[in-house]
Design a protein around this motif. Structure first.
Motif, PDB file in Angstrom:
ATOM      1  N   TYR A 528      49.959  52.160  41.426  1.00 11.36           N
ATOM      2  CA  TYR A 528      49.770  51.197  42.809  1.00 11.36           C
ATOM      3  C   TYR A 528      48.512  50.257  41.844  1.00 11.36           C
ATOM      4  O   TYR A 528      47.662  50.610  41.218  1.00 11.36           O
ATOM      5  N   THR A 529      48.335  49.315  42.213  1.00 13.02           N
ATOM      6  CA  THR A 529      48.085  48.387  42.063  1.00 13.02           C
ATOM      7  C   THR A 529      46.184  48.558  42.852  1.00 13.02           C
ATOM      8  O   THR A 529      46.627  48.522  43.634  1.00 13.02           O
ATOM      9  N   VAL A 530      45.049  48.429  42.179  1.00 11.51           N
ATOM     10  CA  VAL A 530      43.748  48.798  42.860  1.00 11.51           C
ATOM     11  C   VAL A 530      42.831  47.196  43.072  1.00 11.51           C
ATOM     12  O   VAL A 530      43.216  47.034  41.877  1.00 11.51           O
ATOM     13  N   ILE A 531      42.556  46.535  43.694  1.00 15.66           N
ATOM     14  CA  ILE A 531      41.926  45.866  44.669  1.00 15.66           C
ATOM     15  C   ILE A 531      40.203  46.167  43.770  1.00 15.66           C
ATOM     16  O   ILE A 531      39.774  46.911  44.770  1.00 15.66           O
ATOM     17  N   VAL A 532      39.873  45.562  42.752  1.00 14.30           N
ATOM     18  CA  VAL A 532      38.664  45.947  42.183  1.00 14.30           C
ATOM     19  C   VAL A 532      37.688  45.364  43.632  1.00 14.30           C
ATOM     20  O   VAL A 532      36.441  44.564  43.468  1.00 14.30           O
ATOM     21  N   GLN A 533      37.964  43.601  43.073  1.00 15.90           N
ATOM     22  CA  GLN A 533      37.156  42.771  43.638  1.00 15.90           C
ATOM     23  C   GLN A 533      37.846  41.438  44.289  1.00 15.90           C
ATOM     24  O   GLN A 533      38.505  41.343  44.113  1.00 15.90           O
ATOM     25  N   LYS A 534      37.672  41.389  46.264  1.00 20.85           N
ATOM     26  CA  LYS A 534      38.435  40.918  46.861  1.00 20.85           C
ATOM     27  C   LYS A 534      38.203  39.879  47.342  1.00 20.85           C
ATOM     28  O   LYS A 534      36.672  39.219  46.483  1.00 20.85           O
ATOM     29  N   THR A 535      39.209  38.798  46.275  1.00 16.78           N
ATOM     30  CA  THR A 535      39.192  36.855  46.042  1.00 16.78           C
ATOM     31  C   THR A 535      37.866  36.488  46.869  1.00 16.78           C
ATOM     32  O   THR A 535      38.159  36.834  48.540  1.00 16.78           O
ATOM     33  N   ARG A 536      37.292  36.486  46.608  1.00 17.16           N
ATOM     34  CA  ARG A 536      35.974  34.930  47.717  1.00 17.16           C
ATOM     35  C   ARG A 536      35.293  33.975  46.864  1.00 17.16           C
ATOM     36  O   ARG A 536      35.672  33.965  46.016  1.00 17.16           O
ATOM     37  N   LYS A 537      35.313  32.930  47.993  1.00 14.43           N
ATOM     38  CA  LYS A 537      35.123  31.699  47.465  1.00 14.43           C
ATOM     39  C   LYS A 537      33.584  32.108  47.163  1.00 14.43           C
ATOM     40  O   LYS A 537      32.940  32.671  47.675  1.00 14.43           O
ATOM     41  N   VAL A 538      33.218  31.397  45.780  1.00 15.48           N
ATOM     42  CA  VAL A 538      31.761  31.321  44.776  1.00 15.48           C
ATOM     43  C   VAL A 538      31.174  29.967  45.359  1.00 15.48           C
ATOM     44  O   VAL A 538      31.590  29.682  44.475  1.00 15.48           O
ATOM     45  N   PRO A 539      30.251  30.210  45.949  1.00 12.79           N
ATOM     46  CA  PRO A 539      29.389  28.627  45.971  1.00 12.79           C
ATOM     47  C   PRO A 539      28.337  28.077  44.969  1.00 12.79           C
ATOM     48  O   PRO A 539      28.137  28.894  44.102  1.00 12.79           O
ATOM     49  N   ALA A 540      28.702  27.194  44.805  1.00 16.33           N
ATOM     50  CA  ALA A 540      27.402  26.668  43.613  1.00 16.33           C
ATOM     51  C   ALA A 540      25.841  27.261  42.951  1.00 16.33           C
ATOM     52  O   ALA A 540      25.434  27.489  42.398  1.00 16.33           O
ATOM     53  N   ASN A 541      25.513  27.826  44.510  1.00 14.46           N
ATOM     54  CA  ASN A 541      24.523  28.786  44.162  1.00 14.46           C
ATOM     55  C   ASN A 541      23.982  29.767  44.873  1.00 14.46           C
ATOM     56  O   ASN A 541      22.874  30.356  44.221  1.00 14.46           O
ATOM     57  N   GLU A 542      25.113  30.426  43.969  1.00 15.72           N
ATOM     58  CA  GLU A 542      25.777  31.376  43.700  1.00 15.72           C
ATOM     59  C   GLU A 542      25.319  32.608  42.300  1.00 15.72           C
ATOM     60  O   GLU A 542      24.515  31.647  41.221  1.00 15.72           O
ATOM     61  N   GLU A 543      24.765  33.562  42.378  1.00 15.95           N
ATOM     62  CA  GLU A 543      24.221  33.971  41.206  1.00 15.95           C
ATOM     63  C   GLU A 543      24.740  33.395  39.923  1.00 15.95           C
ATOM     64  O   GLU A 543      26.481  33.225  40.073  1.00 15.95           O
ATOM     65  N   PRO A 544      24.445  32.958  38.695  1.00 19.35           N
ATOM     66  CA  PRO A 544      25.196  32.465  37.263  1.00 19.35           C
ATOM     67  C   PRO A 544      26.168  33.075  37.432  1.00 19.35           C
ATOM     68  O   PRO A 544      27.011  32.902  36.542  1.00 19.35           O
ATOM     69  N   ILE A 545      26.174  34.444  36.968  1.00 19.52           N
ATOM     70  CA  ILE A 545      26.683  35.437  36.401  1.00 19.52           C
ATOM     71  C   ILE A 545      27.256  36.093  37.529  1.00 19.52           C
ATOM     72  O   ILE A 545      26.692  37.404  37.875  1.00 19.52           O
ATOM     73  N   MET A 546      29.008  36.547  37.227  1.00 21.60           N
ATOM     74  CA  MET A 546      29.819  37.560  37.919  1.00 21.60           C
ATOM     75  C   MET A 546      29.804  39.023  37.348  1.00 21.60           C
ATOM     76  O   MET A 546      30.564  38.552  35.760  1.00 21.60           O
ATOM     77  N   LYS A 547      29.606  39.847  38.101  1.00 22.94           N
ATOM     78  CA  LYS A 547      29.436  41.119  36.888  1.00 22.94           C
ATOM     79  C   LYS A 547      30.198  41.645  37.421  1.00 22.94           C
ATOM     80  O   LYS A 547      30.296  42.092  38.845  1.00 22.94           O
ATOM     81  N   GLY A 548      31.221  43.157  36.550  1.00 26.29           N
ATOM     82  CA  GLY A 548      32.143  43.824  37.787  1.00 26.29           C
ATOM     83  C   GLY A 548      32.705  45.341  36.170  1.00 26.29           C
ATOM     84  O   GLY A 548      32.578  45.255  35.363  1.00 26.29           O
TER      85      GLY A 548
END
Length: 585
Positions: A528-548
């Protein structure tokens, strides 16, 4: 001073640079005459030469490549110039030309001497007046009668006259040695009673013995004085070694050649000009007190955000960042430049930081690292018409004159339009060597321009990279992968993982405005495929780095999906690390 053009009223660059480029004296004079060179910010522009491209990055005109510091690699004319330079240094050391002149007498000593002279003069005048008064006959005293011609003058005893002459002769001898004691001794000479001829002879012998004793004492005192003179001459013949950045100017130290070549290259191997520059730099370091400055406590914590060293470039040069936008904080600005004393402290701190960086991060070995990379951030810089103007100009001058060839590359980022105009005006006056060291980039092109010279894992987050202080997951040894996401396209990243492990990752899209999602896909069929991070739009003012992170019990892969709907391409940075279960606990 000429009034500055309006575009330059918003000029910035209050903090002095780490290093200033070397310029021939003629170039400096030409630039001083230009109206655009009135600001210290423009002093930086004077050192730069570049041609703008499509409105983004500004490429250096030519690619600068550092020359070798190995003597064997030098062309014959440069070898000859280096040998001649060394001979001039040896001669200058022997002549004491690297020593500061003796200080003038302190003002208080001069005033005391002047007061003493003034006090002595009235005393002498008073004494002279009293003597004259004694010599002049008093008006009420009757004049002594002259002996009549027919009356023979009474003869005084010859014994007394002889005794008086002898006594005067004996007293006059020491009077030449001690003028201050003449008067009291003269009073002692006056006979209270007439002396006999026998007493006169005794006095003569005593006077002779006294004169002989004085001569013997003088001779005995003068003989040992020759020994200290000989020692002083011997010390003068062996001059003290002169060091600059911990490197001796003469001797067998292999670092000496690297240091001397800096001065020669700064003056295009004109030996006499290089010698004048070196001598001036050594004397300035002594006057400025560089040795004691290294241990001084001058800074306050806020300044650590203004100028700092961080990481190295792709060739191993240490990188120094200058962030002028920090001075938008009015409290910080006043702490640094509020009055003359604070500005002087800031200048010393800036030189101290440079000296510490040179000593700790450069080795001056013939095949080692002998220069730095400098990054200057001009974003949100305060106006150049403030209190810091004088100290900035002074710092630029000091760095140009005393720190030659310490820059391998200088990258200006977030450059405003006025800076480009100033640079274009000054470009004709610069040498090709100077122009080839500098690169400018607008705000849109700044991160990509930096990554050409400095790896993203070495670039701080605030400048578009992935470096963070005290990062528990990643260090600068964890390399970053760079990708370009084309306009209106999707990029997929697959990271393989093993069973019983934990995968951690981080990614950054410069400017964001993309959609991002992550999932785990097992290798086993039917998994089974597991969703780790649901797809979402990341705006320009978001935190500069995404971690997972994701803990897996079976082998498979993490799939990261980045969708760029924009009409412009995007720069993507990412890295990952697999940890065992024991490490992740």
């Amino acid at each position: 001073m000429a009034e500055e053009p309006q575009p330059q009223a918003v000029a910035a660059a209050p903090a002095p640079e780490v290093v200033a480029t070397e310029k021939a004296p003629a170039e400096v004079e030409k630039k001083a005459e230009e109206p655009a060179a009135t600001d210290a910010a423009e002093a930086e522009a004077e050192e730069t030469g570049a041609v703008a491209d499509d409105g983004g990055a500004i490429e250096a005109t030519g690619s600068f490549k550092e020359e070798s510091n190995l003597v064997a690699d030098l062309p014959d004319p440069e070898k000859k110039a280096l040998d001649e330079f060394k001979q001039l240094i040896v001669a200058a050391l022997a002549a004491g030309e690297f020593n500061l002149p003796p200080p003038p007498p302190p003002p208080k000593a001069k005033e005391a001497a002047a007061e003493e002279t003034k006090t002595e003069e009235p005393a002498k005048e008073e004494a002279k007046t009293e003597e004259q008064a004694k010599e002049e006959p008093k008006a009420d005293e009757p004049a002594k009668e002259e002996p009549k011609a027919d009356e023979p003058a009474k003869e005084e005893p010859k014994v007394e006259a002889a005794a008086d002459e002898l006594k005067v002769e004996v007293v006059a001898e020491p009077a030449a040695e001690e003028p201050a004691k003449v008067e009291p001794e003269a009073e002692e000479v006056k006979p209270a009673e007439p002396k006999t001829e026998e007493e006169a002879v005794v006095a003569t012998e005593e006077g002779t013995k006294t004169a002989e004793a004085i001569e013997e004492t003088v001779a005995a005192t003068s003989e040992p004085a020759a020994a200290p003179d000989a020692e002083a001459k011997a010390e003068a013949a062996a001059p003290e070694p002169v060091l600059i950045w911990g490197v001796p100017l003469v001797g067998d130290d292999e670092r000496t050649d690297a240091v001397l070549l800096k001065f020669l290259r700064a003056r295009e191997f004109k030996v006499k000009e290089a010698m004048a520059m070196l001598k001036s730099a050594v004397l300035w370091r002594k006057r400025f007190g560089i040795a004691s400055l290294l241990d001084a406590d001058l800074a306050f914590p806020e300044l650590e955000k203004v100028v700092f060293y961080r990481g190295a470039d792709r060739e191993g040069h240490p990188v120094c960042y200058n962030v002028y936008g920090e001075f938008q904080d009015k409290e910080l600005y006043e702490k640094a430049f509020g009055d003359e004393e604070k500005r002087e402290r800031f200048l010393k701190w800036r030189i101290q930081l440079l000296e510490r960086g040179i000593l700790s991060q450069l080795d001056f070995a013939p095949s080692g690292i002998c220069s730095m990379v400098q990054v200057t951030d001009l974003k949100n810089s305060p106006p150049m018409l403030g209190k810091h103007r004088a100290v900035t100009r002074q710092a630029v001058t000091l760095l140009q004159d005393n720190y030659p060839e310490f820059i391998a590359k200088k990258v200006f980022i977030n450059v405003p339009w006025w800076y480009l105009a100033a640079n274009k005006m000054m470009s004709p006056f610069l040498t090709q060597r100077t122009k080839s060291k500098f690169v400018f980039a607008s705000q849109a092109k700044s991160p990509e321009t930096l990554f050409r010279y400095i790896a993203p894992e070495q670039v701080p987050v605030q400048f578009g990279g992935l470096f963070k202080e005290d990062d528990p997951e990643f260090t600068t040894s964890d390399s970053v992968t760079e990708l370009t996401i084309k306009a209106s396209s999707k990029e997929t990243i697959e990271i393989p993982v093993t069973e019983n492990s934990t995968i951690v990752w981080e990614l950054r899209v410069l400017g964001w405005e993309v959609s991002y999602g992550a999932e785990f896909t097992p290798d086993a069929e039917g998994g089974y495929t597991v969703i780790v991070q649901k797809t979402r739009k990341v705006p320009a003012n978001e935190e500069p780095i995404m971690k997972g992170s994701f803990k897996v019990s079976e082998s498979g892969k993490i799939v990261l999906t980045i969708n760029n709907p924009a009409s412009k391409k995007k720069k993507l940075l990412y890295r990952s690390k697999v940890k065992s279960t024991s490490e992740s606990v």
